[in-house]
Design a protein around this motif. Structure first.
Motif, PDB file in Angstrom:
ATOM      1  N   LEU A  45      40.147 -47.235  34.665  1.00 18.43           N
ATOM      2  CA  LEU A  45      41.254 -47.018  33.723  1.00 18.43           C
ATOM      3  C   LEU A  45      41.870 -48.371  33.361  1.00 18.43           C
ATOM      4  O   LEU A  45      42.527 -49.003  34.187  1.00 18.43           O
ATOM      5  CB  LEU A  45      42.321 -46.120  34.359  1.00 18.43           C
ATOM      6  N   PRO A  46      41.674 -48.872  32.129  1.00 15.59           N
ATOM      7  CA  PRO A  46      42.325 -50.129  31.708  1.00 15.59           C
ATOM      8  C   PRO A  46      43.819 -49.890  31.462  1.00 15.59           C
ATOM      9  O   PRO A  46      44.207 -48.860  30.898  1.00 15.59           O
ATOM     10  CB  PRO A  46      41.604 -50.497  30.406  1.00 15.59           C
ATOM     11  N   LEU A  47      44.640 -50.834  31.872  1.00 11.62           N
ATOM     12  CA  LEU A  47      46.087 -50.743  31.682  1.00 11.62           C
ATOM     13  C   LEU A  47      46.584 -51.913  30.839  1.00 11.62           C
ATOM     14  O   LEU A  47      46.070 -53.038  30.942  1.00 11.62           O
ATOM     15  CB  LEU A  47      46.816 -50.748  33.033  1.00 11.62           C
ATOM     16  N   ARG A  48      47.589 -51.621  30.013  1.00 10.81           N
ATOM     17  CA  ARG A  48      48.242 -52.664  29.220  1.00 10.81           C
ATOM     18  C   ARG A  48      49.543 -53.082  29.935  1.00 10.81           C
ATOM     19  O   ARG A  48      50.351 -52.239  30.306  1.00 10.81           O
ATOM     20  CB  ARG A  48      48.601 -52.162  27.821  1.00 10.81           C
ATOM     21  N   ILE A  58      53.344 -45.982  41.005  1.00 10.19           N
ATOM     22  CA  ILE A  58      53.969 -46.266  39.708  1.00 10.19           C
ATOM     23  C   ILE A  58      53.669 -45.133  38.733  1.00 10.19           C
ATOM     24  O   ILE A  58      52.620 -44.481  38.820  1.00 10.19           O
ATOM     25  CB  ILE A  58      53.482 -47.607  39.109  1.00 10.19           C
ATOM     26  N   PRO A  59      54.580 -44.874  37.787  1.00 12.82           N
ATOM     27  CA  PRO A  59      54.278 -43.956  36.679  1.00 12.82           C
ATOM     28  C   PRO A  59      53.664 -44.738  35.518  1.00 12.82           C
ATOM     29  O   PRO A  59      54.095 -45.849  35.212  1.00 12.82           O
ATOM     30  CB  PRO A  59      55.654 -43.399  36.312  1.00 12.82           C
ATOM     31  N   ILE A  60      52.667 -44.196  34.866  1.00 10.03           N
ATOM     32  CA  ILE A  60      52.059 -44.831  33.692  1.00 10.03           C
ATOM     33  C   ILE A  60      51.982 -43.811  32.569  1.00 10.03           C
ATOM     34  O   ILE A  60      51.729 -42.621  32.795  1.00 10.03           O
ATOM     35  CB  ILE A  60      50.660 -45.402  34.002  1.00 10.03           C
ATOM     36  N   ASN A  61      52.209 -44.285  31.350  1.00 10.89           N
ATOM     37  CA  ASN A  61      52.079 -43.435  30.171  1.00 10.89           C
ATOM     38  C   ASN A  61      50.634 -43.473  29.693  1.00 10.89           C
ATOM     39  O   ASN A  61      50.051 -44.550  29.523  1.00 10.89           O
ATOM     40  CB  ASN A  61      53.006 -43.901  29.055  1.00 10.89           C
ATOM     41  N   ILE A  62      50.073 -42.318  29.453  1.00 13.01           N
ATOM     42  CA  ILE A  62      48.691 -42.220  28.991  1.00 13.01           C
ATOM     43  C   ILE A  62      48.703 -42.032  27.483  1.00 13.01           C
ATOM     44  O   ILE A  62      49.249 -41.049  26.973  1.00 13.01           O
ATOM     45  CB  ILE A  62      47.948 -41.041  29.666  1.00 13.01           C
ATOM     46  N   GLY A  63      48.079 -42.975  26.765  1.00 11.59           N
ATOM     47  CA  GLY A  63      48.092 -42.905  25.310  1.00 11.59           C
ATOM     48  C   GLY A  63      46.715 -42.745  24.707  1.00 11.59           C
ATOM     49  O   GLY A  63      46.523 -42.011  23.729  1.00 11.59           O
ATOM     50  N   ARG A  64      45.704 -43.421  25.274  1.00 10.16           N
ATOM     51  CA  ARG A  64      44.357 -43.370  24.712  1.00 10.16           C
ATOM     52  C   ARG A  64      43.634 -42.079  25.131  1.00 10.16           C
ATOM     53  O   ARG A  64      43.834 -41.571  26.241  1.00 10.16           O
ATOM     54  CB  ARG A  64      43.575 -44.603  25.151  1.00 10.16           C
ATOM     55  N   LEU A  99      38.431 -57.322  30.401  1.00  9.20           N
ATOM     56  CA  LEU A  99      39.163 -56.883  31.580  1.00  9.20           C
ATOM     57  C   LEU A  99      39.176 -57.986  32.634  1.00  9.20           C
ATOM     58  O   LEU A  99      38.264 -58.814  32.715  1.00  9.20           O
ATOM     59  CB  LEU A  99      38.507 -55.627  32.177  1.00  9.20           C
ATOM     60  N   TYR A 100      40.245 -58.002  33.428  1.00  4.15           N
ATOM     61  CA  TYR A 100      40.270 -58.895  34.584  1.00  4.15           C
ATOM     62  C   TYR A 100      39.243 -58.415  35.601  1.00  4.15           C
ATOM     63  O   TYR A 100      38.806 -57.253  35.579  1.00  4.15           O
ATOM     64  CB  TYR A 100      41.660 -58.928  35.217  1.00  4.15           C
ATOM     65  N   THR A 101      38.863 -59.266  36.523  1.00  2.00           N
ATOM     66  CA  THR A 101      37.803 -58.916  37.472  1.00  2.00           C
ATOM     67  C   THR A 101      38.343 -58.204  38.711  1.00  2.00           C
ATOM     68  O   THR A 101      37.599 -57.498  39.390  1.00  2.00           O
ATOM     69  CB  THR A 101      37.050 -60.185  37.904  1.00  2.00           C
TER      70      THR A 101
END
Length: 560
Positions: A45-48, A58-64, A99-101
């Motif tokens: 899962l890539p994160l911005r 943590i809570p994350i908003n899912i947009g894609r 993406l970062y490694t």
């Protein structure tokens, strides 16, 4: 150690929409004792703008759409997945190079459908991993990973303990200064025992750039990671302390202004109750003085405009006093107020003879000058310039002329004058601005037609501040001085009714254009016989009168 109730923290933080991205503390022992086998292939899962640390929730908003499919699949299947930050936040469908490694293995604790239609997932980090490759990206990203083992920590290491205490101290300062971090974070910090979890928790909750967080996540040696975090926290504390100092100063200044405003309002109320408000009284005096003035329509309009501007200003501001002084200056000038002339030449001759012995040719020329003015009915004539050595009575002749004409007498010394603004005045934009000495002398005289002595006109200088002699050309030219412009007043003033008389010792130093506007009358020295008569008639009687004798009691012998 008191165990933190995860459910309560979730409910507390998710109740506020502004806390969507606030990291939530999990159970550190659960993280440290987690020996679950993690497969080498995981959904990715890539994160911005977000970095997940092991053990932190943590809570994350899912947009894609891909991310939403992934989250629902892993939540339903209860399988772990990989979370990794993307380098460019604007990339919609990131590849391996985007993406970062280094990322974090995570699990989904809960999925929340928000009222605004968005989906929020509560995820918890488990272990760090290194992304080796992206195997395929449909229906979501799946990558090959290698789990990274955490550095071992010796509990009796004093250096580790010192770094841990410093991190807690720094973090507590940030909680104190930052309004974005809830006070519960400070309580959580005090209950953390594990150095590893302390670093992850502070790294996740600190308001630093996600690139710096990613840099912390990639450091394998724990001591280096803690030192780097300590450095970042130190910078953040300095910034927050500086903001706090600035806010305190601004608040103090604002409180001072509010206090002064309230005091002024209270003072105004008290004065109104007592029936005496100094500001209103001053404004009323200006209006009453303006009603008595005989000035032109142009000056009247300017006065009313400037008075209205004065009424709109706050009396406690510096600009108010500047504006008040200007309006007051307008009302104090005589404008079109003139004294009535007395062109009785016989009386003028008697006054000149009584005040001065000898100087027959000079007095005769002055009487001729007055006779011409009487016939013309105006002052449009060359300016008299009395020149001669010091002490021969040039200035006193001007006084006698004023007394003969029944006019006010003013004297302005020009000796050593270098600044042109002394003649024309200063512009009101300058600090300490005031009218020129011409206008000030007219105000002092109280009439617009005094006898004006320009003393020592031959000693006017010239330097980088201007040329006062050129400024005097406008004053002494009958064709120009009807609209003399003073920089301070910024209104034309009529000097055409003023009788200017200049005095000088050496006319050779006077500029030729200025000399052309004047008629030269030489006042020479006195003979010995004339000096004796002056002493008898003027000097000695004046001294004796000052000592209490009457003039008729004074007698002189021939051998005085």
């Amino acid at each position: 150690m008191n165990k933190i109730d995860l459910k309560d923290i979730l409910q507390e933080n998710l109740a506020d929409d502004n806390q969507d991205y606030l990291s939530i503390l999990g159970d550190e022992k659960e993280m440290l004792n987690d020996h679950t086998d993690i497969p080498d292939t995981l959904p990715i899962l890539p994160l911005r703008n977000t970095v997940l640390f092991p053990g932190v929730i943590i809570p994350i908003n899912i947009g894609r759409e891909k991310s939403l499919k992934l989250i629902r699949y892993v939540y339903k299947s209860s399988v772990p997945f990989g979370v990794i930050a993307q380098r460019d936040t604007n990339t919609e469908n990131p590849k391996l190079e985007d993406l970062y490694t280094i990322g974090t293995v995570a699990t989904v604790l809960k999925i929340l459908e928000m009222p605004d239609g968005t989906t929020t997932a509560i995820i918890q980090g488990k272990k760090r991993f290194e992304l080796d490759d992206i195997l395929y990206d449909e229906p979501y990203h799946v990558g090959k990973i290698t789990v990274k083992q955490e550095d071992t920590i010796k509990e009796d290491d004093q250096e580790y303990n010192a770094i841990g205490e410093a991190l807690k101290e720094m973090a507590l300062k940030i909680v104190k200064y930052s309004s974005n971090i809830p006070n519960e974070a400070g309580f959580a910090l005090k209950n953390i025992e594990s150095m590893l979890f302390l670093i992850n928790f502070i790294s996740s909750n600190t308001d630093i750039d996600y690139r710096n967080k990613q840099e912390l996540l990639e450091i394998d040696i724990l001591k280096e990671r803690a030192t780097k975090l300590l450095e970042l926290l130190g910078k953040q504390v300095k910034i927050l302390e500086l903001k706090e100092d600035i806010q305190k100063k601004v608040k103090v200044d604002l409180d001072k202004q509010q206090r002064e405003y309230l005091l002024h309002q209270q003072m105004k109320t008290i004065q109104n109750e007592l029936g005496a408000n100094p500001v209103d009284e001053d404004l009323q005096e200006l209006e009453e003085a303006a009603k008595k003035k005989k000035w032109g329509k142009n000056v009247q309009e300017i006065f009313e405009k400037e008075l209205q501007k004065l009424k709109r200003q706050n009396p406690s501001t510096p600009d108010y006093s500047v504006q008040f002084n200007y309006v007051k200056e307008l009302t104090e000038l005589p404008w079109e107020h003139y004294s009535e002339d007395n062109f009785d030449l016989k009386k003028a001759s008697e006054i000149l003879d009584a005040d001065h012995y000898g100087l027959d040719k000079v007095k005769e020329r002055i009487l001729e000058y007055l006779a011409v003015l009487k016939l013309k009915g105006d002052m449009k004539s060359p300016i008299l310039c009395l020149y001669g050595p010091p002490g021969v009575g040039k200035t006193s002749l001007g006084k006698s002329v004023a007394r003969a004409l029944n006019r006010e007498f003013v004297r302005m010394s020009l000796g050593g004058l270098h600044d042109e603004s002394e003649i024309r005045g200063h512009r009101r934009t300058y600090i300490g601005a005031m009218p020129g000495r011409i206008i000030q002398s007219i105000k002092k005289a109280g009439t617009s037609n005094p006898v004006f002595i320009l003393d020592e006109i031959d000693k006017v200088g010239q330097d980088f501040r201007g040329d006062p002699q050129s400024a005097l050309l406008e004053v002494l030219d009958p064709e120009q001085n009807t609209t003399f412009h003073d920089n301070y007043l910024d209104v034309d003033y009529d000097l055409s009714k003023v009788m200017f008389i200049a005095t000088a010792n050496d006319i050779s130093t006077i500029a030729p254009p200025l000399r052309d506007r004047m008629e030269m009358i030489e006042v020479s020295g006195y003979l010995m016989e004339e000096k004796i008569e002056i002493a008898k008639r003027h000097l000695i009687p004046k001294q004796l009168v000052n000592h209490g004798l009457k003039a008729e009691q004074i007698e002189f012998t021939d051998d005085i």
